[in-house]
Design an enzyme around this catalytic site. Structure first.
Site, PDB file in Angstrom:
ATOM      1  N   ASP A   1     -71.284  45.274 125.621  1.00  0.00           N
ATOM      2  CA  ASP A   1     -72.563  45.284 124.925  1.00  0.00           C
ATOM      3  C   ASP A   1     -73.526  46.168 125.727  1.00  0.00           C
ATOM      4  O   ASP A   1     -73.129  46.835 126.682  1.00  0.00           O
ATOM      5  CB  ASP A   1     -73.104  43.860 124.733  1.00  0.00           C
ATOM      6  CG  ASP A   1     -73.612  43.271 126.049  1.00  0.00           C
ATOM      7  OD1 ASP A   1     -73.357  43.861 127.114  1.00  0.00           O
ATOM      8  OD2 ASP A   1     -74.282  42.225 126.005  1.00  0.00           O
TER       9      ASP A   1
ATOM     10  N   LYS B   1     -66.824  45.081 119.307  1.00  0.00           N
ATOM     11  CA  LYS B   1     -67.472  44.188 120.273  1.00  0.00           C
ATOM     12  C   LYS B   1     -67.351  42.736 119.816  1.00  0.00           C
ATOM     13  O   LYS B   1     -66.978  41.858 120.596  1.00  0.00           O
ATOM     14  CB  LYS B   1     -68.954  44.555 120.440  1.00  0.00           C
ATOM     15  CG  LYS B   1     -69.599  43.832 121.602  1.00  0.00           C
ATOM     16  CD  LYS B   1     -71.094  43.740 121.499  1.00  0.00           C
ATOM     17  CE  LYS B   1     -71.483  42.530 120.689  1.00  0.00           C
ATOM     18  NZ  LYS B   1     -72.921  42.301 120.594  1.00  0.00           N
TER      19      LYS B   1
END
Ligand code: SF4
Length: 217
Positions: A138, A120
């Protein structure tokens, strides 16, 4: 999910958040990397509060690489996992100084090899820092993607990312990522989403949440 539905989502997000952006405050790619690392399991708001003073004391990779861990911890102790994050920030900065002349690398492989940097964080740094198309998933992106039918409820984060990239044109990945975050943060919240005002209610898969919200006075 199909092309028509995807377009409806994108049009609605353009209507709601035409200028969605990364809310983590940073002056350069290095500070962006630090801010994203700090943002794991906490809010951007909290990160911005701590980076205000953190970046005054340790503004660049060299100062962070030489930081005293205990002192570093005092700057970030109001956010979750701060001990681990302090250790990773220092180690990551040391590696940048030792192996990358103090520069943040722009390759996925190099970024993902840095201490404390996962997929991420890499995706955010690539897209926001280097303008290289990437789609970071996320908690907001994952929830919205599942509610709107881009992925099944039990899909992994990797599957969500793969699906988003399949349905959405590469040129829109970064923009849509920010719009999903804004939508999740301010509209389709985890607990109290604004279902009564939502123009996508007919295609939303979270019927239970809708009922709960629609039944509220
Ligand atoms: S109907 Fe409610 S839960 Fe579904 S996408 Fe809209 S705001 Fe989110």
């Amino acid at each position: 999910m199909n092309k028509e539905k995807t377009q409806r989502v994108l049009d609605y997000l353009d209507e709601l958040y035409p200028d969605a952006y990364c809310e983590l405050i940073h002056d350069d790619v290095y500070q962006l990397l630090v801010a994203v690392m700090l943002s794991a399991q906490t809010t951007d708001k909290k990160v911005n509060l701590v980076t205000k003073d953190l970046f005054k004391r340790f503004p660049d990779v060299e100062s962070m690489a030489q930081a005293d861990i205990k002192e570093l911890e005092t700057y970030i102790k109001t956010i979750g996992l701060y001990r681990n994050k302090a250790k990773n920030l220092k180690r990551m900065s040391e590696v940048l100084v030792e192996q990358y002349h103090g520069e943040v690398p722009c390759s996925r492989k190099a970024l993902e090899s840095l201490p404390g940097v996962g997929r991420k964080t890499t995706n955010v740094v690539l897209s926001v820092g280097f303008h290289i198309p990437a789609f970071a998933v996320d908690t907001h992106v994952e929830r919205i993607a599942k509610r709107l039918g881009f992925a099944k409820n039990d899909a992994s984060v990797e599957t969500v990312e793969r699906n988003m990239k399949r349905y959405i044109d590469r040129s829109r990945w970064t923009k849509t990522h920010h719009q999903f975050i804004f939508f999740g943060r301010y509209f389709c919240k985890a607990i109290n989403p604004s279902c009564k005002q939502c123009k996508l209610i007919d295609m939303c898969k979270d019927k239970e949440k809708q009922q709960q919200m629609l039944n509220r006075k």
